[in-house]
Design a protein around this motif. Sequence first.
Motif: not given
Length: 223
Positions: A118-125, A150-168
């Motif tokens: 559940m936590t993995a799905d929540m963070l991935k979503d 940062c991110g769900a399971t891959l750290g900042n790499e999770d955001y590279k397939v979406v857009e920019d890395i968030p400031g948080t």
Amino acid sequence: MALGSCYTCIKYLMFAFNFIFWLLGCAILGVGIWLRVDEGAAEFMHESSKIDMFYTLAYVLMAIGFLIMLIGFLGCCGAIRESQCMLALFFMFLFVIFATLLGFGIWAAVAKSSFKDMTADMLKDGVENYYKDEKSQTFMDSIQTYFGCCGATLGNEDYKVVEDIPGTCDPDNYRKPCQSQFYEWIESKLVIVAGVAIGIAVVMILGMIFSMVLCCAIRDTVA
């Protein structure tokens, strides 16, 4: 009415038990309030609808705790007044809560894998919808700020397939994914809740035994 010395002892044991039972109800109520107002949890819980289930759990525990306090009071009155009706009601209420708490405690203890998924799905979503949904953005920002990740399971790499890395996402935390820390936080809450639920369910067995013995003694005395 006068009971035998043995049953009189049970009568006062019943009263003492119900006083302890009332205190345990206070403990459940306290755990529910703690889950609801914990300062650390509130830092990211109050803004995210994705973990409303924790608020629901807190309210359920508060309701159960309050109900147990009322039932403990009922048991005390039934023992002192030697009322079969009140003792029978006490037993029935106690049995229902016993079954509920025991089932919940066992479920919380064995459902670790489900909560991990559940936590993995929540963070991935949350990552996938970070730039699409304001609630997802608030959820991930709160998680990343609170846990220093940062991110769900891959750290900042999770955001590279979406857009920019968030400031948080602090650069120092780029390689620290949030899944393990978030799951450990949930697990720590579940362990406490499950322990309290199972412990109180076991204590309830004594209350049911005392109430039945005392009720039978009062019935025999009347007969």
